[in-house]
Design an enzyme around this catalytic site. Structure first.
Site, PDB file in Angstrom:
ATOM      1  N   SER A   1      -0.646 -10.346   1.337  1.00 25.54           N
ATOM      2  CA  SER A   1      -0.151 -11.697   1.609  1.00 25.54           C
ATOM      3  C   SER A   1       1.016 -12.029   0.682  1.00 25.54           C
ATOM      4  CB  SER A   1      -1.273 -12.713   1.380  1.00 25.54           C
ATOM      5  OG  SER A   1      -0.752 -14.029   1.370  1.00 25.54           O
TER       6      SER A   1
ATOM      7  N   GLY B   1       5.032 -19.554  -6.609  1.00 26.59           N
ATOM      8  CA  GLY B   1       4.473 -20.900  -6.494  1.00 26.59           C
ATOM      9  C   GLY B   1       4.173 -21.335  -5.072  1.00 26.59           C
TER      10      GLY B   1
ATOM     11  N   ASN C   1      -7.314 -17.394  -0.295  1.00 31.22           N
ATOM     12  CA  ASN C   1      -6.667 -17.071  -1.571  1.00 31.22           C
ATOM     13  C   ASN C   1      -7.306 -17.929  -2.642  1.00 31.22           C
ATOM     14  OD1 ASN C   1      -5.069 -16.790  -3.780  1.00 31.22           O
ATOM     15  ND2 ASN C   1      -3.131 -17.030  -2.699  1.00 31.22           N
TER      16      ASN C   1
ATOM     17  N   CYS D   1      -4.828 -16.747  -6.589  1.00 32.58           N
ATOM     18  CA  CYS D   1      -3.416 -16.805  -6.924  1.00 32.58           C
ATOM     19  C   CYS D   1      -3.253 -17.344  -8.335  1.00 32.58           C
ATOM     20  CB  CYS D   1      -2.688 -17.696  -5.933  1.00 32.58           C
ATOM     21  SG  CYS D   1      -0.927 -17.759  -6.283  1.00 32.58           S
TER      22      CYS D   1
ATOM     23  N   ILE E   1      -6.362  -6.092  -5.332  1.00 32.79           N
ATOM     24  CA  ILE E   1      -6.282  -7.184  -6.289  1.00 32.79           C
ATOM     25  C   ILE E   1      -5.090  -8.084  -5.960  1.00 32.79           C
ATOM     26  CG2 ILE E   1      -7.323  -5.844  -8.152  1.00 32.79           C
ATOM     27  CD1 ILE E   1      -4.536  -5.588  -9.414  1.00 32.79           C
TER      28      ILE E   1
ATOM     29  N   GLY F   1       2.753  -4.081  -8.458  1.00 33.64           N
ATOM     30  CA  GLY F   1       3.485  -2.821  -8.439  1.00 33.64           C
ATOM     31  C   GLY F   1       2.737  -1.685  -9.125  1.00 33.64           C
TER      32      GLY F   1
ATOM     33  N   GLY G   1       2.123  -4.026  -0.800  1.00 37.80           N
ATOM     34  CA  GLY G   1       2.800  -5.256  -1.189  1.00 37.80           C
ATOM     35  C   GLY G   1       4.185  -4.983  -1.718  1.00 37.80           C
ATOM     36  N   THR G   2       4.265  -4.889  -3.027  1.00 35.05           N
ATOM     37  CA  THR G   2       5.542  -4.735  -3.709  1.00 35.05           C
ATOM     38  C   THR G   2       6.355  -3.549  -3.177  1.00 35.05           C
ATOM     39  OG1 THR G   2       4.574  -5.789  -5.641  1.00 35.05           O
ATOM     40  CG2 THR G   2       6.567  -4.500  -6.013  1.00 35.05           C
TER      41      THR G   2
HETATM   42  C1  LIG Z   1       6.335 -11.921  -4.619  1.00 31.51           C
HETATM   43  C2  LIG Z   1       4.866 -11.913  -4.338  1.00 31.51           C
HETATM   44  C3  LIG Z   1       4.285 -12.985  -3.666  1.00 31.51           C
HETATM   45  C4  LIG Z   1       2.909 -12.984  -3.411  1.00 31.51           C
HETATM   46  N1  LIG Z   1       2.360 -14.037  -2.724  1.00 31.51           N
HETATM   47  C5  LIG Z   1       1.028 -14.031  -2.457  1.00 31.51           C
HETATM   48  C6  LIG Z   1       0.431 -15.066  -1.689  1.00 31.51           C
HETATM   49  O1  LIG Z   1       1.108 -15.994  -1.228  1.00 31.51           O
HETATM   50  N2  LIG Z   1      -0.901 -15.032  -1.460  1.00 31.51           N
HETATM   51  C7  LIG Z   1      -1.681 -13.992  -1.925  1.00 31.51           C
HETATM   52  O2  LIG Z   1      -2.886 -13.982  -1.686  1.00 31.51           O
HETATM   53  N3  LIG Z   1      -1.133 -12.976  -2.622  1.00 31.51           N
HETATM   54  C8  LIG Z   1       0.186 -12.980  -2.912  1.00 31.51           C
HETATM   55  N4  LIG Z   1       0.731 -11.923  -3.607  1.00 31.51           N
HETATM   56  C9  LIG Z   1      -0.122 -10.814  -4.054  1.00 31.51           C
HETATM   57  C10 LIG Z   1      -0.040  -9.611  -3.117  1.00 31.51           C
HETATM   58  O3  LIG Z   1      -0.550  -9.923  -1.847  1.00 31.51           O
HETATM   59  C11 LIG Z   1      -0.849  -8.429  -3.700  1.00 31.51           C
HETATM   60  O4  LIG Z   1      -2.186  -8.850  -3.842  1.00 31.51           O
HETATM   61  C12 LIG Z   1      -0.341  -7.960  -5.044  1.00 31.51           C
HETATM   62  O5  LIG Z   1       1.059  -8.031  -5.105  1.00 31.51           O
HETATM   63  C13 LIG Z   1      -0.778  -6.537  -5.399  1.00 31.51           C
HETATM   64  O6  LIG Z   1      -0.288  -5.574  -4.520  1.00 31.51           O
HETATM   65  P1  LIG Z   1       1.099  -4.746  -4.750  1.00 31.51           P
HETATM   66  O7  LIG Z   1       1.086  -4.214  -6.134  1.00 31.51           O
HETATM   67  O8  LIG Z   1       1.118  -3.717  -3.688  1.00 31.51           O
HETATM   68  O9  LIG Z   1       2.202  -5.763  -4.591  1.00 31.51           O
HETATM   69  C14 LIG Z   1       2.116 -11.912  -3.859  1.00 31.51           C
HETATM   70  C15 LIG Z   1       2.713 -10.843  -4.534  1.00 31.51           C
HETATM   71  C16 LIG Z   1       4.063 -10.820  -4.779  1.00 31.51           C
HETATM   72  C17 LIG Z   1       4.653  -9.650  -5.512  1.00 31.51           C
END
Ligand SMILES: Cc1cc2nc3c(=O)[nH]c(=O)nc-3n(C[C@H](O)[C@H](O)[C@H](O)COP(=O)(O)O)c2cc1C
Ligand SMILES: Cc1cc2nc3c(=O)[nH]c(=O)nc-3n(C[C@H](O)[C@H](O)[C@H](O)COP(=O)(O)OP(=O)(O)OC[C@H]3O[C@@H](n4cnc5c(N)ncnc54)[C@H](O)[C@@H]3O)c2cc1C
Ligand SMILES: Cc1cc2nc3c(=O)[nH]c(=O)nc-3n(C[C@H](O)[C@H](O)[C@H](O)COP(=O)(O)OP(=O)(O)OC[C@H]3O[C@@H](n4cnc5c(N)ncnc54)[C@H](O)[C@@H]3O)c2cc1C
Ligand SMILES: Cc1cc2nc3c(=O)[nH]c(=O)nc-3n(C[C@H](O)[C@H](O)[C@H](O)COP(=O)(O)O)c2cc1C
Ligand code: FES
Ligand code: FES
Lengths: 281, 305, 305, 281
Positions: free
Chosen positions: B16, B71, B126, B129, B189, B215, B263-264
């Site tokens: 997300s 945010g 969520n 967050c 996570i 990341g 995600g990232t």
């Molecule tokens: C820029 C950004 C915005 C995110 N926004 C949300 C969000 O709105 N809601 C949520 O549950 N997780 C949010 N996340 C978390 C990601 O969904 C994910 O759980 C987290 O980044 C770990 O995965 P990754 O390392 O592959 O990015 C966000 C992550 C990033 C980097």
């Protein structure tokens, strides 16, 4: 509005086909075999291969305006003007011809035509500062191709930050430099202010790209004189295609825009300020 | 495959808030739909009222990672339902809507309104967050999580996924509480609380003071939490955190995840998830696993410290 | 400078368990003493009884980080006092002994025996090691931490540093509990629970199943916890977690730390702390700070989320 | 016991002065201006500059036995034999002459003299497998310099894993290869078993280095025949100087030793097994 050229989905690999140094900057070009020709004002997310370096950075790709685009065979040779300010730009500046460049793009909204920006205006004024002259180089060419008259004002801090002039294949550039090594000693916005004093506000449209302080001055000058202007903005970016919401710039109407999908080119009166914390360097 | 009653073509979702399909469509056009990389699309978290998000800067690059402090900018429930949902329904995959609120009442309002829409296949809560106060409080406490999930369960006939925060002493306990209270799946996570310093002034760099790390830097931490949670609950687990390759996806599946999210990695390559999926099949073949579930059986009891 | 009653030449210590001065003397001889990089030496954690440590593999390299699962091998209290302490007394800096036990009685026994020795300048309580059960339990709970520190305070006339675990929902609350109970300083972060997968079998790679992450990958997380803890307590804070340069040290000090420790960076360069110190002075000069305490005053209130 | 040569405290920079490929391996040499000449069996922790690469690895330095050491000017030219098996070895194998090599060392306990290892023995037997022949090359020279008779048995998997023979400047090497492309078809330990059958156990001392399975076989053969043996061990290492306790190998008497400070050269009867989880590749 001039439509953005859509990017192929995903990241692709291009080859570096040229690299030269110019007044403290580096110009490098890459053969993009699979992407469409971009419009002026659009940008690409670029990374080398390998990319992550000493200390674990750079990690994300970096955004660069396209400064020139010429067809070659089925593809396009893209040219970028680059100032090495940190680990990402340093790594890209070191790439030699033959190296792999990882590319996503073209991205973002391009500059409008003069008719769109300032209906009835007689000519365009391009205002560039430092590395921000890059997108104006391509804009200058596309305006010329469309037969739009344009004057170009470019400003530099000093000789070490003055590369890329040769990207403009026209002779009517006016220069400003903070240290006075070339052209007017002072800011490029001094030139703009003088020029707009002479001009009837209705006869010009301004296109600007440069450091935040320069853009903010352009915004103020144009707002005061009711001259329509487009600014090519910068903001720290993680993705470049609207995914991360990181590249926020405050809107005049409240809230934020995303520079990467709502910009980078924006109407000067749409934003609250061009001085955004974290932008520039 | 099926997860929490959701039919998915393959096990790679998005995290997300890390992929805005509507913005991506503006950038990539219909090529996005033709080559859509995820088997289900998780929306950015929406809240009852519109939010502008945090003041910039919102990003900071760390060694092998990224801190964000976005945010939760979003149009609010009404704007989402009216403007975004119809457009998201054009995606070729099931839609999972991520929601957050700061009270049970608000949560119930959002969840029931979203669940009532036919475009929506499932919901993700969520509670984790790190950028908004309620996430911290609910997601760090088993009791708070249980009471929230219980309340929402009654207003939500669709699959309910609880997204866990890594900023908790014992994510396994929170997951168990969510299971007990009726959740259909957990995902983890979310980002880990982190901070950056302004290079010039030494003050906090991020507009909001702090943010969340994601990341490759967090992958080993995420893998551990996924293993602990999977050992603790029998719910399906959607694992994420630093996944960049099929190898990484296979590691999360072997640790007990049923599906993974990218995600990232999508920031660096919008099509990263497509590559992850292709590499995952390759990994399975190379190591002689016939199916994902066989890979999941590898996992050793993860009770060791 | 002084921290918790300890006079130190400069603000760079070592992290417990990341530098064995006796082994280093075997490798580097007296050159180690002549160029000793730390202003105080923190021993590897000792326990009441000898421990062999965890079965190998004990290490896994991650993106910009390291997982270790060492398992606190040590000679036990008696062996340490008889064999190691006299040799450690030859170091040119004050000695801080890190201790851990699994019950209050055992903890009291170790602490009073160590504190009674004149070679020892201060003690650090390891309530945060992710590899041994008690660390998890005590360090994750404010109440447990307070009751332990209160009990040990009465048997320890020397400065008592409490090393906090990052695997807690709210390290600030634990730090506040330690302060309330009479600790003289806190140090953080210890390693973050993490896990690795065997490249061939997909089973857990580490002999003990999981371990703790350290190095640059965790720095942004450590910086956030240090800022939150420093905002919460008035005790001196020893900050660590991924510090590799003077720049990083300055960031921790600006976030509220009084001193810093170098851990994993010493593995890559045994003299890393010497470089960190030199670079730190350079940073102060470049940014026009006259002293460390001036740098510490930069810190903005860290209440933002 | 032959004393270890102490390392200067801290990490220092050397320059790569030579690089060549040999039978699937790479030999590279570095000029160590500030370090003392090492003893056979000692190792160095090596990293390039820059070091961290794509995917954030390598991060830690890597351990390499010194295969040759020759004085040059005030310093020493160190030679290493390297097999590229992962990101760290791949990065080192790509270093070209002139590149910076970050060095800590010499580290660890060297091989003993034959008189120390096997008092009264008539000669040494060196048993090497694959990349493990590296420390034996230096040992062979120092034994020769001391006038100690030595026979050398080297084994390789196949031609792609058979480099570095030229590091041995003696003609009486006996070879084994698993695929039979050179010498005995089979294991090098077959040769050892035959040789020790002929020998009176009291007349030889064995020095071995190679993959875990080979070392374990050497250990068993020598234990059975009561032939004193020293093994140069490997274990995953984070530091190389006793700081991390990561390089554990189980002792015959219970507990663990640290390969980096208690080894890498150990008496074969001191360890419980040479087959340690996580070692080898
Ligand atoms: C820029 C950004 C915005 C995110 N926004 C949300 C969000 O709105 N809601 C949520 O549950 N997780 C949010 N996340 C978390 C990601 O969904 C994910 O759980 C987290 O980044 C770990 O995965 P990754 O390392 O592959 O990015 C966000 C992550 C990033 C980097
Ligand atoms: C649309 C667009 C077009 C652009 N076009 C061009 C162009 O044509 N040519 C050109 O040279 N540049 C261009 N830029 C700027 C270019 O993208 C940046 O200079 C580049 O991203 C810097 O990366 P770096 O790693 O070299 O420097 P960074 O280390 O990222 O430093 C750049 C600035 O970011 C901040 N910063 C420092 N550390 C961090 C960190 N860890 N995380 C986040 N921020 C940090 C500081 O303010 C620093 O001064 C453009 C940017 C945008 C958004
Ligand atoms: C005393 C000593 C002397 C040595 N001498 C030599 C020599 O002379 N020449 C030579 O070529 N080699 C030598 N080695 C071995 C050499 O140090 C290793 O091959 C090298 O460290 C491998 O690094 P890498 O990054 O290339 O591979 P890695 O990726 O580290 O892979 C090596 C093995 O480590 C494991 N592994 C995989 N991923 C990870 C991870 N993320 N973290 C930890 N382990 C992992 C796997 O078992 C893998 O097969 C020596 C080792 C020691 C201890
Ligand atoms: C190999 C290793 C062993 C450690 N052993 C201990 C220990 O015995 N006691 C302790 O309190 N912390 C121990 N730590 C934690 C460090 O002291 C430090 O808190 C942590 O590594 C974070 O700092 P760094 O990123 O600079 O390494 C150990 C860390 C590592 C990497
Ligand atoms: S850079 Fe990610 S949304 Fe603009
Ligand atoms: S490698 Fe660190 S103790 Fe041996």
């Amino acid at each position: 509005m001039t439509e953005r050229v859509l990017a192929p989905f995903g990241r692709r690999e291009c080859r570096i086909v040229g690299r030269r140094e110019t007044g403290g900057y580096v110009v490098f070009s890459a053969l993009d075999a699979a992407g469409p020709p971009p419009r002026a004002g659009q940008f690409y997310m670029l990374a080398g291969e390998p990319w992550e370096g000493e200390g674990g950075r750079p990690f994300l790709a970096r955004a660069f305006s396209v400064a020139a685009a010429e067809p070659r065979g089925e593809g396009t040779v893209l040219e970028f003007l680059l100032e090495a300010v940190g680990p990402g730009t340093a790594a890209l500046a070191a790439l030699e011809p033959g190296a792999v460049l990882r590319v996503v793009g073209p991205l973002g909204a391009p500059f409008s035509s003069l008719a769109e920006l300032a209906p009835g205006a007689a000519g365009a004024i391009l205002v560039g500062g430092g590395i921000g002259i890059a997108p104006l180089a391509l804009l200058r060419r596309s305006l010329a191709a469309a037969g739009t008259p344009a004057r170009t004002l470019l400003g530099f801090r000093d000789e070490a930050h003055s590369g890329g002039l040769e990207l403009f294949d026209c002779s009517e550039i006016r220069l400003a430099s903070e240290d006075g090594h070339a052209g007017h000693k002072g800011y490029v916005t001094d030139l703009l202010a003088v020029m707009l004093q002479g001009d009837d506000a209705g006869t010009a449209g301004v296109y600007a790209c440069g450091p935040p302080a320069m853009l903010e001055a352009v915004r103020a000058i144009c707002a005061e004189r009711s001259v329509p202007a487009e600014l090519a903005m910068e903001a720290p970016m993680a993705c470049g295609f609207g995914a991360c919401f990181g590249c926020a710039v405050p809107l005049a109407t409240g809230g934020y825009m995303r520079v990467c999908v709502d910009g980078p080119v924006v109407r000067a009166d749409a934003i609250a300020t061009a001085l955004v914390a974290g932008s520039g360097h | 495959m099926e997860i929490a009653g959701l039919r998915l073509e393959h096990p790679v979702l998005n995290g997300s808030g890390t992929f805005d399909a509507l913005a991506a469509r503006r950038a990539f056009g219909d090529d996005l739909l033709a080559r859509f990389p995820f088997s289900g699309f998780v929306s950015k978290t929406i809240t009852p009222e519109p939010r502008a998000g945090n003041p910039p800067p919102r990003l900071y690059e760390t060694p092998s990672g990224l801190i964000n402090s976005i945010g939760l900018p979003n149009k609010g429930l009404a704007g989402f339902l009216a403007e975004d949902l119809p457009a998201l329904a054009e995606l070729p995959v099931p839609l999972i809507v991520s929601v957050m609120a700061t009270s049970h009442d608000d949560f119930e309002r959002v969840v029931s309104a979203v669940a009532a829409r036919s475009e929506v296949a499932a919901l993700e809560l969520n509670v984790s967050c790190p950028n908004v106060e309620s996430g911290l409080i609910v997601g760090a406490s088993a009791q708070e999580t249980a009471s929230l999930v219980e309340a929402l369960r009654t207003v939500c006939p669709k699959p309910l996924i609880v997204k866990l925060t890594p900023n908790a002493s014992d994510p396994g306990a929170i997951a168990a509480a969510a299971e007990e209270a009726g959740a259909d799946a957990v995902s983890l996570i979310n980002t880990i609380r982190a901070r950056a310093t302004d290079p010039q002034t030494f003050e906090p760099w991020l507009g909001a003071g702090s943010g969340g790390l994601s990341g490759p830097a967090v992958r080993a931490i995420a893998l551990d939490q996924v293993a602990r949670v999977a050992a603790r609950v029998s719910l399906p687990v959607i694992g994420m955190g630093g996944i960049e390759s099929g190898r990484h996806a296979a590691e999360f599946l072997a640790a007990g995840a049923t599906a993974v999210a990218v995600g990232t990695a999508s920031f660096r390559d919008p099509g990263a998830a497509t590559r992850v999926l292709a590499e995952l099949s390759e990994e399975l073949r190379r190591y002689g696993f016939d199916s994902l579930s066989e890979l999941r059986e590898v996992r050793a009891p993860s009770t060791s410290t």
